[in-house]
Write an enzyme that holds these catalytic residues in place. Structure first.
Site, PDB file in Angstrom:
ATOM      1  N   LYS A  66      19.621 -39.503  21.462  1.00  0.00           N
ATOM      2  CA  LYS A  66      20.784 -39.859  22.273  1.00  0.00           C
ATOM      3  C   LYS A  66      22.107 -39.633  21.516  1.00  0.00           C
ATOM      4  CE  LYS A  66      18.290 -43.208  25.176  1.00  0.00           C
ATOM      5  NZ  LYS A  66      18.332 -44.555  25.795  1.00  0.00           N
TER       6      LYS A  66
ATOM      7  N   TYR B  38      17.884 -40.007  35.197  1.00  0.00           N
ATOM      8  CA  TYR B  38      17.597 -41.437  35.152  1.00  0.00           C
ATOM      9  C   TYR B  38      17.543 -42.071  36.543  1.00  0.00           C
ATOM     10  CZ  TYR B  38      17.874 -42.034  30.048  1.00  0.00           C
ATOM     11  OH  TYR B  38      17.621 -42.012  28.698  1.00  0.00           O
TER      12      TYR B  38
ATOM     13  N   ASN C 140      20.575 -46.834  21.848  1.00  0.00           N
ATOM     14  CA  ASN C 140      19.305 -47.106  21.167  1.00  0.00           C
ATOM     15  C   ASN C 140      18.598 -45.855  20.653  1.00  0.00           C
ATOM     16  OD1 ASN C 140      18.449 -46.186  23.612  1.00  0.00           O
ATOM     17  ND2 ASN C 140      17.246 -47.988  24.170  1.00  0.00           N
TER      18      ASN C 140
ATOM     19  N   HIS D 145      15.347 -41.457  23.618  1.00  0.00           N
ATOM     20  CA  HIS D 145      14.676 -41.622  24.911  1.00  0.00           C
ATOM     21  C   HIS D 145      13.261 -41.085  24.747  1.00  0.00           C
ATOM     22  CE1 HIS D 145      13.608 -41.187  29.163  1.00  0.00           C
ATOM     23  NE2 HIS D 145      13.114 -40.012  28.797  1.00  0.00           N
TER      24      HIS D 145
ATOM     25  N   GLU E  63       9.780 -34.783  33.462  1.00  0.00           N
ATOM     26  CA  GLU E  63      10.876 -34.738  32.495  1.00  0.00           C
ATOM     27  C   GLU E  63      10.932 -33.420  31.729  1.00  0.00           C
ATOM     28  OE1 GLU E  63      11.040 -38.169  29.991  1.00  0.00           O
ATOM     29  OE2 GLU E  63      11.579 -39.456  31.672  1.00  0.00           O
TER      30      GLU E  63
HETATM   31  P1  IDP Z   1      13.125 -46.998  27.457  1.00  0.00           P
HETATM   32  O1  IDP Z   1      14.259 -46.085  27.038  1.00  0.00           O
HETATM   33  O2  IDP Z   1      12.606 -47.800  26.290  1.00  0.00           O
HETATM   34  O3  IDP Z   1      12.033 -46.288  28.223  1.00  0.00           O
HETATM   35  P2  IDP Z   1      13.977 -48.099  30.017  1.00  0.00           P
HETATM   36  O4  IDP Z   1      13.631 -49.469  30.509  1.00  0.00           O
HETATM   37  O5  IDP Z   1      13.307 -46.935  30.657  1.00  0.00           O
HETATM   38  O6  IDP Z   1      13.764 -48.099  28.431  1.00  0.00           O
HETATM   39  O7  IDP Z   1      15.564 -47.964  30.179  1.00  0.00           O
HETATM   40  C1  IDP Z   1      16.212 -46.726  29.995  1.00  0.00           C
HETATM   41  C2  IDP Z   1      17.432 -46.931  29.128  1.00  0.00           C
HETATM   42  O8  IDP Z   1      18.362 -47.745  29.820  1.00  0.00           O
HETATM   43  C3  IDP Z   1      17.180 -47.667  27.807  1.00  0.00           C
HETATM   44  O9  IDP Z   1      16.764 -46.819  26.758  1.00  0.00           O
HETATM   45  C4  IDP Z   1      18.523 -48.282  27.512  1.00  0.00           C
HETATM   46  O10 IDP Z   1      19.401 -47.340  26.902  1.00  0.00           O
HETATM   47  C5  IDP Z   1      19.035 -48.604  28.897  1.00  0.00           C
HETATM   48  N1  IDP Z   1      18.714 -50.011  29.213  1.00  0.00           N
HETATM   49  C6  IDP Z   1      17.530 -50.525  29.602  1.00  0.00           C
HETATM   50  N2  IDP Z   1      17.595 -51.865  29.814  1.00  0.00           N
HETATM   51  C7  IDP Z   1      18.873 -52.192  29.550  1.00  0.00           C
HETATM   52  C8  IDP Z   1      19.586 -53.442  29.600  1.00  0.00           C
HETATM   53  O11 IDP Z   1      19.050 -54.508  29.920  1.00  0.00           O
HETATM   54  N3  IDP Z   1      20.911 -53.365  29.262  1.00  0.00           N
HETATM   55  C9  IDP Z   1      21.533 -52.220  28.921  1.00  0.00           C
HETATM   56  N4  IDP Z   1      20.894 -51.018  28.857  1.00  0.00           N
HETATM   57  C10 IDP Z   1      19.583 -51.017  29.172  1.00  0.00           C
HETATM   58 MG    MG Z   2      12.036 -45.436  30.152  1.00  0.00          MG
END
Ligand code: IDP
Ligand code: MG
Length: 143
Positions: A11, A51, A114, A117, A128
């Site tokens: 990212k 997304y 974070n 992805h 994807e």
């Molecule tokens: P993942 O990336 O671990 O698969 P997902 O639940 O698919 O997590 O969510 C996609 C992305 O959305 C996450 O990587 C994060 O950047 C963002 N995200 C998910 N949950 C939250 C939240 O509660 N607050 C802010 N950003 C979130």
């Molecule tokens: Mg995800």
């Protein structure tokens, strides 16, 4: 033994912090081969489409702004159980909850920024890999 392919994205936060090499090292040390790769700055439209599964989440707008804020590094990883292995080495979505030694624990700052992805089966709505790569851009090769 199941050889799988999975999509990974480094990212904008991790690209900007010069962490591409360190994250690639994690993949390679865990027997995940990089069989396709490109750097790309996502448009808002591409981020929204990619997304789409999160469209109704409260964090969707922030996620789209962040993912289109700077270049990302996109790769296809291949290896035994690549999908679950990649999730394992990524660590939990929230870096504060991620296990020690995972990419997110070591390199990520917040749940928004974070670092990586990874495909998870819940995001099945889109393929994807095909979203970013044509067949000709993916190389299956032996060690
Ligand atoms: P993942 O990336 O671990 O698969 P997902 O639940 O698919 O997590 O969510 C996609 C992305 O959305 C996450 O990587 C994060 O950047 C963002 N995200 C998910 N949950 C939250 C939240 O509660 N607050 C802010 N950003 C979130
Ligand atoms: Mg995800």
């Amino acid at each position: 033994m199941t050889v799988e392919q999975t999509l990974s994205i480094i990212k904008p936060d991790a690209v900007a912090k010069n962490l591409i090499g360190k994250i690639y090292e994690r993949f390679e040390n865990n027997d995940l081969k990089i069989i396709a790769a490109k750097m790309k700055k996502l448009t808002r439209f591409e981020a929204e489409e990619f997304y789409a599964v999160h469209k109704y989440q409260p964090f969707f707008a922030d996620l789209i702004s962040f993912m289109s804020s700077g270049p990302v590094m996109i790769q296809v990883l291949e290896g035994e159980n690549a999908i679950s292995k990649n999730r394992e080495i990524m660590g939990s979505t929230n870096p504060k909850e991620a296990a020690l030694g995972t990419i997110r624990a070591d390199f990520a700052e917040s749940i928004d920024a974070n670092a990586v992805h990874g495909f998870d089966t819940l995001a099945n709505a889109v393929n994807e890999i095909m979203y970013f790569f044509s067949k000709e851009e993916i190389y299956s090769y032996q060690k």
